[in-house]
Scaffold this motif. Structure first.
Motif, mmCIF file in Angstrom:
data_model
loop_
_atom_site.group_PDB
_atom_site.id
_atom_site.type_symbol
_atom_site.label_atom_id
_atom_site.label_comp_id
_atom_site.label_asym_id
_atom_site.label_seq_id
_atom_site.Cartn_x
_atom_site.Cartn_y
_atom_site.Cartn_z
ATOM 1 N N SER A 76 82.412 36.777 -13.712
ATOM 2 C CA SER A 76 83.432 37.713 -13.228
ATOM 3 C C SER A 76 84.721 37.451 -13.977
ATOM 4 N N ALA A 79 90.760 37.643 -11.570
ATOM 5 C CA ALA A 79 91.106 38.665 -10.589
ATOM 6 C C ALA A 79 92.465 39.258 -10.894
ATOM 7 N N THR A 84 93.187 34.114 -6.445
ATOM 8 C CA THR A 84 92.705 33.789 -5.108
ATOM 9 C C THR A 84 93.215 34.812 -4.123
ATOM 10 N N PRO A 85 92.448 35.075 -3.049
ATOM 11 C CA PRO A 85 92.892 36.057 -2.065
ATOM 12 C C PRO A 85 94.252 35.695 -1.481
ATOM 13 N N GLY A 199 90.687 42.932 -7.776
ATOM 14 C CA GLY A 199 89.562 42.092 -7.401
ATOM 15 C C GLY A 199 89.973 40.845 -6.661
ATOM 16 N N ASP A 200 89.176 40.466 -5.653
ATOM 17 C CA ASP A 200 89.311 39.202 -4.934
ATOM 18 C C ASP A 200 90.658 39.020 -4.244
ATOM 19 N N ASN A 201 91.303 40.108 -3.875
ATOM 20 C CA ASN A 201 92.618 40.005 -3.245
ATOM 21 C C ASN A 201 92.733 41.052 -2.148
ATOM 22 N N ASP A 221 83.510 41.599 -2.912
ATOM 23 C CA ASP A 221 83.881 40.405 -3.659
ATOM 24 C C ASP A 221 84.348 39.337 -2.666
ATOM 25 N N SER A 222 85.028 38.306 -3.123
ATOM 26 C CA SER A 222 85.410 37.210 -2.240
ATOM 27 C C SER A 222 86.392 37.640 -1.158
ATOM 28 N N ALA A 223 87.122 38.733 -1.388
ATOM 29 C CA ALA A 223 88.068 39.236 -0.383
ATOM 30 C C ALA A 223 87.394 40.142 0.629
#
Length: 270
Positions: A76, A79, A84-85, A199-201, A221-223
């Protein structure tokens, strides 16, 4: 003696030639294996790049750093805008309060240069998102903005709108969250209107949104997923017709600008 000596030299020469040929074949075999590995690596990088570009469709367009990361074979890209979120928005003073839309359902029209869509924005399920888009509609913010990105993959059909620059770049001075009303199964039915973000936020929502014109699955995604703020109540065929016309040639065959420019004439909610 002379004949015997010549015979020995000839035998030695033939042995040397045979050994040279064996060494040459070994080197050729090594080269073939190395070329195969390089080809496989290049194929993997291309595949990863395609996946990365597809999954960043609801973010700003990939940066040079993201493109380089994908080519390097990362799973990936970095972001956008942070790795990081984020726990809180960076510019909360610019964002309408969710209380202004909580418990309310707004209806209206999204008028494109290709046709008119009836829309409904739901403040009971996504009060923060509905408050933001109601405020922008009241300010006539979207008039003249573009729908810059279209996807036409078999199970991935959306039209992304609201870009003031025309290329999908995000506005760092207007980001907000949290995520609301995100589908647990990652499925976005045809007619869904959702909020684009980085992304990811979870606090990278902005002014852009996307319209799903056919049933689509978007991996979280991670968020998490993407905030579903509303739906198209009429005129979804307008977007389907835009998709049917295709993409501008020369780019990704299933993800890029519509072949015919699409702009927003007006957007109203009441």
């Amino acid at each position: 003696m002379a004949a015997s000596s010549r015979s020995a030299r000839e035998t030695k020469r033939r042995i040397q030639q045979m050994e040279a040929k064996r060494e040459l074949r070994k080197e050729q075999e090594k080269r073939r294996k190395r070329d195969n590995i390089l080809a496989a690596g290049a194929g993997t990088a291309v595949l990863i790049l395609a996946v990365v570009l597809q999954l960043t469709v609801f973010s700003s367009n990939p940066t040079e750093e993201e493109y380089a990361a994908a080519q390097a074979g990362l799973t990936s890209p970095p972001a956008t805008p942070s790795a990081t979120p984020s726990a809180t928005p960076t510019n909360a003073e610019n964002i309408p309060k969710p209380e202004t839309a909580a418990g309310k359902v707004f209806t209206g029209e999204l008028v494109l240069n290709r046709g008119t869509l009836g829309v409904e924005f739901d403040g009971t399920k996504a009060p923060q998102a509905a408050a933001v888009f109601k405020s922008m509609a009241d300010e006539n913010f979207f008039a003249g903005t573009s729908c810059h990105r279209l996807t036409t993959a078999e199970n991935f059909g959306v039209l992304q709108c609201g870009s003031t620059t025309g290329d999908g770049r995000a506005d760092p001075d207007f980001t907000w969250g949290p995520l609301e009303n995100t589908p647990a199964d990652n499925k976005y039915p045809a007619g869904t209107i959702a909020v684009a973000r980085g992304g990811d936020n979870a606090y990278s929502n902005g002014r852009q949104f996307f319209i799903v014109y056919k049933d689509t699955e978007i991996p979280a995604d991670s968020a998490g997923g993407y905030t579903v703020v509303g739906k198209v109540t009429s005129g979804l065929d307008v977007v389907s017709n835009i998709a049917a016309a295709g993409l501008k040639p020369g780019g990704n065959p299933t993800d890029g600008p519509p072949v015919e420019p699409v702009t927003i004439d007006s957007f109203s909610l009441k």
